[in-house]
Design a protein around this motif. Structure first.
Motif, short mmCIF file in Angstrom:
data_model
loop_
_atom_site.label_atom_id
_atom_site.label_comp_id
_atom_site.label_asym_id
_atom_site.label_seq_id
_atom_site.Cartn_x
_atom_site.Cartn_y
_atom_site.Cartn_z
N LYS A 1 0.91 -1.19 0.09
CA LYS A 1 -0.04 0.20 0.15
C LYS A 1 0.94 1.34 -0.03
O LYS A 1 0.38 2.39 -0.57
N ASP A 2 1.91 1.14 0.76
CA ASP A 2 2.85 2.23 0.62
C ASP A 2 3.87 2.54 -0.44
O ASP A 2 4.70 3.08 -0.67
N ARG A 3 3.33 1.53 -1.49
CA ARG A 3 4.08 1.25 -2.72
C ARG A 3 5.67 1.46 -2.64
O ARG A 3 6.41 1.79 -3.51
N LEU A 4 6.02 0.57 -1.59
CA LEU A 4 7.35 0.34 -1.15
C LEU A 4 7.75 -0.96 -1.97
O LEU A 4 9.08 -1.36 -2.26
N ILE A 5 7.02 -1.83 -2.24
CA ILE A 5 7.61 -3.03 -2.86
C ILE A 5 6.62 -3.27 -4.04
O ILE A 5 5.64 -2.89 -4.16
N ASP A 6 7.25 -4.08 -4.98
CA ASP A 6 6.47 -3.94 -6.56
C ASP A 6 5.54 -5.39 -6.49
O ASP A 6 4.76 -5.07 -6.96
N LEU A 7 5.90 -6.33 -5.87
CA LEU A 7 5.28 -7.48 -6.03
C LEU A 7 5.31 -8.31 -4.36
O LEU A 7 6.10 -8.37 -3.92
N GLU A 8 3.85 -8.67 -4.54
CA GLU A 8 3.91 -9.43 -3.05
C GLU A 8 2.92 -10.63 -3.18
O GLU A 8 1.90 -10.60 -4.28
N ILE A 9 3.43 -11.88 -2.90
CA ILE A 9 2.82 -13.19 -3.03
C ILE A 9 2.12 -13.38 -1.89
O ILE A 9 2.82 -14.04 -1.08
N ALA A 10 0.71 -13.45 -1.81
CA ALA A 10 0.06 -13.57 -0.71
C ALA A 10 -0.10 -15.05 -0.48
O ALA A 10 -0.87 -15.70 -1.19
N THR A 11 -0.06 -15.64 0.60
CA THR A 11 -0.13 -17.04 1.14
C THR A 11 -1.91 -16.77 1.54
O THR A 11 -2.05 -16.09 2.45
N PRO A 12 -2.78 -17.63 1.01
CA PRO A 12 -4.34 -17.30 1.65
C PRO A 12 -4.46 -18.30 3.10
O PRO A 12 -4.66 -19.50 3.12
N VAL A 13 -4.00 -17.57 4.00
CA VAL A 13 -3.70 -18.22 5.30
C VAL A 13 -5.21 -18.73 5.90
O VAL A 13 -5.40 -19.98 5.96
N PRO A 14 -6.05 -17.76 5.88
CA PRO A 14 -7.34 -18.38 6.41
C PRO A 14 -8.14 -19.26 5.71
O PRO A 14 -8.74 -20.40 6.21
N GLU A 15 -7.92 -19.53 4.40
CA GLU A 15 -8.26 -20.43 3.70
C GLU A 15 -7.81 -21.73 3.66
O GLU A 15 -8.40 -22.82 3.89
N MET A 16 -6.54 -21.54 3.77
CA MET A 16 -5.55 -22.87 4.03
C MET A 16 -5.95 -23.55 5.37
O MET A 16 -6.34 -24.75 5.22
N ALA A 17 -6.27 -22.66 6.36
CA ALA A 17 -6.38 -23.29 7.73
C ALA A 17 -7.86 -23.85 7.73
O ALA A 17 -8.15 -24.92 8.27
N LYS A 18 -8.88 -23.28 7.00
CA LYS A 18 -10.26 -23.71 7.07
C LYS A 18 -10.33 -25.09 6.40
O LYS A 18 -10.84 -25.75 6.91
N ARG A 19 -9.37 -25.01 5.03
CA ARG A 19 -9.53 -26.46 4.18
C ARG A 19 -8.88 -27.53 5.17
O ARG A 19 -9.48 -28.69 5.30
#
Ligand SMILES: Nc1ncnc2c1ncn2[C@@H]1O[C@H](COP(=O)(O)OP(=O)(O)OP(=O)(O)O)[C@@H](O)[C@H]1O
Ligand SMILES: Nc1ncnc2c1ncn2[C@@H]1O[C@H](COP(=O)(O)OP(=O)(O)OP(=O)(O)O)[C@@H](O)[C@H]1O
Ligand SMILES: [Mg+2]
Ligand SMILES: [Mg+2]
Lengths: 330, 331, 504, 295
Positions: D234-252
């Motif tokens: 959001k602060d535009r400091l990094i170009d790409l972030e690859i997010a792990t879907p943590v809640p989804e993973m835990a739920k499954r």
């Protein structure tokens, strides 16, 4: 009789050996990349060494007094966690800026108090410092993690500025390290308390028989170590800007290694602050140089281990020159 | 003139026989963790369901086995007044070597021998460096810690080595006469080395060397040889501990031993062996290792969060060692 | 009991026991201003324990202590310091890694701008050691590099530095030779005349008579006698101490078997620092005394013989040249050394008495094949040494450190003599040992010699040296200055050769 | 009621988030979880799983520490009739477990690598690679697949690989030193979000902590998707972030565990939740899908 001068020379030789190793390592890295040998990198090295060095100077006193402090990393973590927890308590608005400035005394005082707890436990129980601080290593870390719930705490405000301030163009951590070195050397080598520390470490029995307040000396070294650990904690979090649960994990190991490399006996009575600083420098220089030359991550430990072996060989060679009767006691 | 008449008062001090209680307390001075062990057992028995169930006990025994074996070896080094920091790395490397051989040759025994041989090799290097070249053991074994660990990493590229012949896991999981096989190994090692330490010339010379190295030399102990063997034993048993890890996990890995360094040292010093050397023994190491395993499992079963477990462990270590000391104080 | 002087420190009805075993039972003792009180008694009588109570290291179980005008239950370190009680401890309370000057002043380091005033402490050490005690010791030397005798001098200086009212000396002369003893006695007398009270603990009766005004005899923790020195005949004193009459026939070594073979021959032994071309022969059954002042190199010769010190020259044992010497190789040839600094070189203080007694010969008690040490043999061996040398308390499971100083000495000397060696080098064999045990050890040495064991005897105690030796080699600065056969033994001559290197 | 045993490999900020997600998912499913931390020790994890087996927990969910040892843990636990679900870190043999739900470290690394390749656009590009654990499968794959993506793109030069043991302080020193050797660094690969804490102070000190788009901006790609990472985006400091879907993973993971405990079959037996790449430009629209952006 081995003359006083020979003795002094021998001690100097040990430190010379260490300097030699550092020089060889530095030349080796410079041959790989010239950027190793510029002022900016010197600053990096000093900055990166500062936290370890300061804690190691405290540890030098503890080991000199025939103690050991395994809890330094946990103290670093817990003091910061306590400061954060205190700052987090809701306060009237007009007080909150005041508490911001209070963070240093708070951290320092907690460091000293945690050190004194170590000292008091050792003094009152007579259980070996190794066991007591093995206990506080776990205990303090547990308390710190309990406070932070093991999560990452971003820090803001005054607590960070210590590591990020420059005075006369030189970073405060570097100043602190220099100051700690000179002061540590002066206290250990010149001041009465330094002599008492070595006396207690050399022979606790003799110290008691001479009427030295052994408990006071012990309390002093542990408080000092706690203080130094807190300062090194401030430097670490100041640089990274967060309190993470790993802060100080395994720190005791690095710190004791630096002290041992510097020629301080792990069994008390013999210590050198300058040696400790050189030991910490060697460790930092290796890490820094390997980063600089972009070494394969898997060979870091091989190089590190190899250089340590080089250091002991030089040291053994130096000691090999000593007369037999003296060698017998090592 | 006050001469002579007190002749009668000056009768020889009759050495009073210590009472049974005094003797027991004296024995306890050597086992500072015994009270902790007893209290913890009782406490867990009443607070944790099924704590004393056969399966839970077997779990603890399997957990104990490698720690105990590694700690037995390191105890010898502590007794002689040195330190061995390479234990954990040797466990790792030996587990890797053993697993590789088991996987590639399919032979359980060849793998086990290789693992032990790796430990022996590391021990011989440590022994030679410290005893013959007179390198300070702290720095030398630290260097070995790094190098040996790096060899394991380079050998495997960081991956652990698994999917071994089924016989490995079967052997590791099986029990004989009600006790896990790995515990039998640890018990055998304990008995053999306890006898070596208590009953033989080697054990005696080891203790004397640790108690006063200079005096040992004056008393015709071959100090170099003694120190050398202490390290060799430590290395070999670390190798065996690595093998036990493989048997238990069904795999070996370049960092499986990392945690063992601190836990072996903790087991030894908590047990009551002095780091200065010359004082200690394997019963103490056994109690120290048992306390560590008991606390680890018990507190986990109590359902404490892991940091609260740390708080309790730290407090128990401190309070327990102080209490043990207090109970055993000379009266 | 009207002793005059104003009392500095008095103990009344002191009781003390260790682990239920009474060590002091109802002891009363006082030391007044300007008097030297001698405290004597057998090994283990409780002298050092009493000293520890007087110097604030131990609290009594009951009784009271009067310090000046204050009456206390126990002395604290602070009381001792402020009252100015200095103590010379039997087992030396020095700091090996600090310098001589620092050791001397450690209890009260003077400062200058926060730092230790090094010129000042060096000066103090010079004054005390070099001027007062006339010992040639460099204030900047590190204590661990000093010989035992030199360390003892430093210990004395350190105690004098602390003391300004009462000085307690617990066996201060065990490693000193005549010269240093003389200096010490002069100092003690000087302090007495300045009004110090002095408590002097020693097993040397001649010292006692030379120095003391009053003698207190302790036996099994009870004061069994207290008398002015000039009113107490030596015979009564020794009877009081040991509880029986001592054999007083003059000591004589057994006649040397004529033409007994040379068993040890030393030629031109030299080392890098001190020993210069020492040559001598030793015959089976002979007791060869080595005389000399502190630092003459006697202990060094012993160390060189055993290979504990690098040296040049030829050593031949029973006709075979002995190269690559080490204690282990030596013992294989029947040569053993009972070295002088027993605490450092010989004692395993944290181990049991039993283990200490057999430390040098466990190998002989073990089965060859398994290396298993026979417990029964170990116990019977230990018991025998305990009986023969009167080690008390003789329970083999006791920790060595809980034994009194003299009993530790007896145990270690016993350990080595139990070897029945062919050649035995004894460095100060009776230091710290009481008169009864001393006679027993002497008798044993003589008996062994008559059966063919050769002895090299190093002793700073001239009467002992003269009583036992067949021949005395007097050393001066590492050289053999003179060899004196028994017929020509004369104390004055020996002292002269030792101090000047020449006779007349 | 049903108890599911959960064994984590370690505790760190990311795992704290996962733990919370598991607790939430368990609450939603109406089961109890019994939590254990193996603290980076394969043996402790083995002993914890043994205990869960002997306690007859309804099912086990584990984040394996040692991926080979985990295979055997799964085998024994399943043999004892207790389903074994692995989460996040894949065991060496996926067929051994009842169900695996994980991120895809290799894909994440590859996506990051491809981003760098694209950003370099054929021009010479100097990249600093921070490495997590040298003996950790996630760490190894995130590194290996990154570098595989560079094959054939010789313009991209990885000037340093710095081992950090997942420690931000080491990341800081490593970045400092690498920038010393290569002041003209073009990009940094930070395969876990905490590393950013070590990177930013260095960039700031060198005056190159500049927003995306600035010509002197250093390209940073990170993985995880924690609040820290989202903020950096959001602060535009990094170009790409690859997010792990943590809640989804835990739920499954929890759902699968509950299902398996009720003897229902699970299919597919292995699921991957590839990381969700997002950058400053699309963070606004992606935010609802990124757990780290929720707070
Ligand atoms: N002139 C000298 N040159 C070199 N070293 C000396 C000299 N005089 C004394 N020494 C040192 O003094 C020590 C010898 O003292 P020591 O008291 O052991 O001698 P000794 O003859 O064995 O006497 P004793 O056994 O009565 O103590 C040695 O450590 C030696 O290095
Ligand atoms: N710490 C201790 N624990 C147990 N017993 C002790 C302890 N200290 C001294 N003793 C015992 O107390 C008794 C008196 O010892 P002390 O040292 O006072 O004797 P001493 O008169 O000084 O003898 P010596 O002439 O041998 O020095 C001895 O039997 C000794 O074993
Ligand atoms: Mg005594
Ligand atoms: Mg001598």
């Amino acid at each position: 009789m081995i003359s006083a001068r020979v003795r002094a020379l021998e001690n100097a030789r040990q430190q010379l050996g260490l300097m030699l190793i550092i020089a060889i390592v530095a030349i080796g890295f410079t041959l790989q990349t010239i950027r190793f040998a510029d002022a900016e990198n010197l600053r990096n090295i000093l900055l990166q060494a500062s936290a370890t060095t300061i804690a190691a100077i405290g540890m030098t006193f503890v080991l000199a007094a025939r103690g050991i402090d395994l809890s330094v990393g946990s103290i670093a973590n817990l003091t910061i966690a306590l400061a954060v927890a205190l700052a987090g308590t809701p306060l009237p608005a007009e007080l909150s800026t005041a508490t911001d400035a209070l963070v240093y005394p708070v951290v320092i005082v907690f460091g000293i108090v945690l050190g004194l707890v170590n000292g008091a436990l050792v003094n009152l129980s007579g259980v070996s410092a190794l066991i007591i601080t093995l206990g506080t290593l776990t205990l303090y870390r547990g308390l710190a993690l309990h406070l932070t719930k093991a999560s990452l705490i971003p820090l803001t405000g005054a607590i960070l500025s210590f590591a990020r301030t420059e005075v006369l163009g030189i970073d405060l951590p570097i100043w602190s390290m220099g100051f700690a070195t000179v002061l540590g050397w002066y206290v250990l080598a010149r001041m009465p308390i330094g002599r008492l520390v070595l006396a207690v470490g050399g022979s606790p029995r003799s110290a008691t028989e001479t009427g030295i307040a052994v408990w006071r000396v012990r309390a002093f070294v542990f408080a000092l170590s706690g203080f130094c650990a807190a300062v090194s904690g401030l430097i670490s979090v100041g640089r990274v800007g967060v309190l993470n649960s790993d802060l100080g994990f395994g720190f005791e190991f690095t710190v004791i290694t630096a002290v041992a490399l510097g020629g301080t006996s792990l069994f008390g009575g013999r210590a050198s602050v300058v040696g400790t600083v050189l030991g910490a420098m060697l460790l930092t220089v290796i890490q820094n140089g390997l980063n600089l030359i972009g070494a394969d991550p898997y060979i870091y430990d091989v190089v590190r281990g190899g250089i340590l072996l080089g250091a002991v060989s030089i040291d053994a060679f130096v000691r090999g020159q000593r007369p037999m009767a003296v060698q017998m006691s090592d | 003139m006050t001469l002579a008449k007190s002749e009668k008062m000056a009768r020889r001090a009759q050495p009073t026989r210590p009472t049974f209680l005094a003797q027991a307390l004296h024995g306890m001075r050597k086992l500072p963790m015994l009270p902790v062990l007893v209290v913890a057992c009782i406490a867990f028995y009443f607070t944790v369901d099924d704590f004393a169930s056969a399966s839970n006990i077997a779990t603890m025994e399997r957990f104990l086995a490698p720690l105990l074996v590694a700690a037995i070896g390191a105890t010898f080094v502590f007794l002689v007044g040195e330190i061995d920091l390479s234990v954990g790395s040797v466990v790792s490397l030996s587990s890797v070597a053993a697993a590789l051989v088991m996987r590639d040759s399919g032979s359980l025994w060849a793998g086990m021998l290789t693992g032990v041989a790796v430990g022996l090799g590391a021990g011989v290097i440590n022994g030679a460096a410290v005893a013959v070249l007179r390198f300070p053991s702290f720095i030398h074994t630290l260097a070995m810690l790094l190098v040996v660990r790096a060899i394991g990493l380079l050998l495997t590229g960081g991956h652990s080595v698994g999917r071994l012949p089924i016989s490995v896991l079967l052997f590791g999981k099986m029990s004989t006469l009600g006790f896990p096989n790995v515990l039998w190994i640890a018990a055998a090692v304990w008995i053999v080395f306890a006898l070596l330490l208590r009953e033989t010339v080697f054990g005696r010379e080891l203790i004397l060397t640790g108690a006063n190295r200079r005096a040992a030399r004056f008393n015709v102990v071959d100090v170099r040889q003694t120190v050398f063997w202490a390290f060799t034993i430590s290395g070999t048993l670390a190798g065996l501990a690595g093998v036990i890890v493989v048997l238990r996990l069904g795999s070996g890995g370049p960092i499986v031993g990392d945690n063992l360094l601190l836990t072996t040292i903790a087991a030894i010093v908590l047990g009551g062996t002095s780091i200065q050397g010359g004082e200690g023994g394997l019963v103490r190491t056994l109690t120290g290792a048992a306390v560590i395993v008991l606390l680890d499992k018990g507190l986990n079963l109590l359902g404490l969060s892991f940091y609260d477990q740390a708080i309790v462990v730290g407090a128990v270590v401190i309070v327990g060692s102080i209490g043990g000391k207090y109970l055993a104080r000379p009266r | 009991m009207g002793y005059s002087a104003e009392s500095l420190l008095s103990l009344r009805q002191i009781k003390k026991s260790f682990a239920g075993v009474p060590v002091l039972r109802d002891v009363s003792l006082s030391v007044g201003r300007g008097e030297v009180v001698a405290l004597v008694g057998e090994n283990g009588a409780g002298k050092s324990t009493l000293k520890n109570i007087m110097s604030g290291l131990l609290g009594p179980d009951s009784g009271e202590i009067q310090l000046g005008k204050k009456v206390l239950f126990r002395l604290r370190v602070e009381d001792v310091k402020s009252f100015g009680i200095g103590t010379i401890h039997q087992e030396l309370s020095l700091f090996d890694t600090l310098s001589v000057a620092e050791n001397v002043s450690i209890a009260e380091l003077p400062t200058k701008r926060g730092a230790v005033d090094r010129a000042n402490i060096r000066q103090t050490a010079k004054e005390l050691l070099n001027d007062l005690l006339e010992a040639d010791i460099d204030p900047d030397a590190i204590v661990e590099d000093l010989s035992l005798g030199e360390r003892q001098m430093v210990e004395i200086a350190k105690a004098i530095r602390i003391s300004h009212s009462l000085l307690i000396l617990d066996e201060p002369t065990t490693c000193l030779s005549i010269q240093e003893r003389k200096h010490l006695f002069a100092v003690v007398k000087k302090l007495r005349s300045r009004g110090y009270g002095i408590l002097y603990i020693s097993h040397f009766l001649d010292e006692i008579y030379e120095l003391s005004d009053r003698i207190v005899v302790l036996r099994d923790g009870v004061v069994v006698g207290e008398e002015r020195a000039d009113l107490l005949p030596i015979k009564t004193l020794s009877k009081l101490m040991v509880g029986r009459d001592l054999d007083e026939s003059p000591e004589q070594p057994a006649d040397l078997v004529p033409n007994s073979p040379v068993i040890l021959s030393v030629r031109e032994l030299s080392d890098a620092s001190l020993i210069r071309e020492v040559s001598f022969d030793l015959r089976a059954g002979e007791i060869l005394g080595l005389g000399g002042l502190m630092g003459a190199g006697r202990s060094e010769i012993a160390e060189a013989l055993l290979g504990l010190r690098e040296s040049e020259g030829r050593v031949t044992v029973a006709g075979h040249q002995f190269m690559n010497r080490s204690p282990k190789a030596a013992i294989g040839r029947g040569l053993v050394l009972v070295s002088e600094d027993r605490r450092r070189d010989q004692a395993f203080l944290i181990r049991s008495l039993g283990e200490n007694l057999v430390a040098s010969h466990v190998r002989r008690l073990a089965q060859r094949l398994t290396g298993r040490v026979s417990h029964a043999a170990e116990v019977s061996n230990g018991r025998q040494i305990v009986l023969e040398f009167g080690v008390e308390p003789g329970r083999l499971s006791n920790q060595m450190i809980s034994l009194s100083g003299g009993n530790q000495q007896k145990a270690i000397v016993g350990r080595w003599l139990a070897h029945k060696p062919q050649i035995c080098v004894l460095d100060e064999p009776t230091k710290g040992v009481d008169i009864g045990a001393r006679q027993a050890i002497h008798a044993l040495i003589r008996d062994r010699a008559s059966k063919g064991t050769a002895f090299i005897l190093i002793s700073s105690d001239l009467p002992e040296l003269m009583a036992l030796s067949h021949r005395i080699l007097v050393l001066h600065k590492g050289r053999v200055a003179s060899t004196i056969p028994r017929e020509r033994f004369d104390a004055a001559d020996i002292v002269q050769v030792a101090s000047t290197g020449r006779l007349h | 009621d049903t108890t599911i045993g959960v064994s984590f490999d370690k505790i760190e900020p990311f795992r704290v988030a996962q733990k919370k997600a598991i607790e939430d998912a368990a609450k939603a499913a109406g089961v109890k979880v019994d939590f254990a931390n193996a603290d980076k020790d394969a043996q402790r994890q083995a002993s914890q799983v043994d205990t869960m087996v002997s306690n007859k927990d309804a099912a086990i969910v584990a984040i394996p520490w040692d991926i080979e040892a985990a295979v055997n843990l799964a085998v024994t636990s399943i043999a004892a009739g207790i389903p074994f679900v692995s989460m996040d870190q894949a065991p060496a043999d996926l067929k051994a477990v009842t169900y695996h739900i994980g991120g895809d470290p290799c894909t994440d690394g590859k996506v990051a690598g491809e981003y760098f390749v694209k950003a370099a656009a054929g021009k010479p590009f100097k990249l600093l690679e921070l490495q997590g654990g040298l003996a950790n499968d996630n760490g190894i794959k995130r590194s290996k697949c990154l570098n595989n993506a560079f094959v054939g793109h010789d313009n991209i030069k990885v000037v340093a690989q710095v081992p950090t043991d997942w420690n931000p302080e080491k990341a800081l020193a490593g970045t400092e030193n690498a920038m010393q050797a290569h002041p003209d660094l073009n990009g940094i690969y930070a395969p876990w979000n905490d590393a950013l804490q070590g990177i930013f102070p260095v960039l700031k000190a060198k005056n190159v902590l500049l927003p995306v788009g600035d010509p002197k901006h250093i390209i940073i790609v990170s993985i995880d998707g924690t609040p820290l990472g989202c903020k950096a985006v959001k602060d535009r400091l990094i170009d790409l972030e690859i997010a792990t879907p943590v809640p989804e993973m835990a739920k499954r993971a929890i759902d699968a565990a509950v299902k398996a405990a009720n003897k229902q079959t699970i299919s597919p037996q292995t699921e991957y939740l590839p990381g969700i790449p997002y950058g400053p430009d699309n963070v606004a629209e992606m935010a609802p899908k990124i757990w780290g952006c929720q707070s």
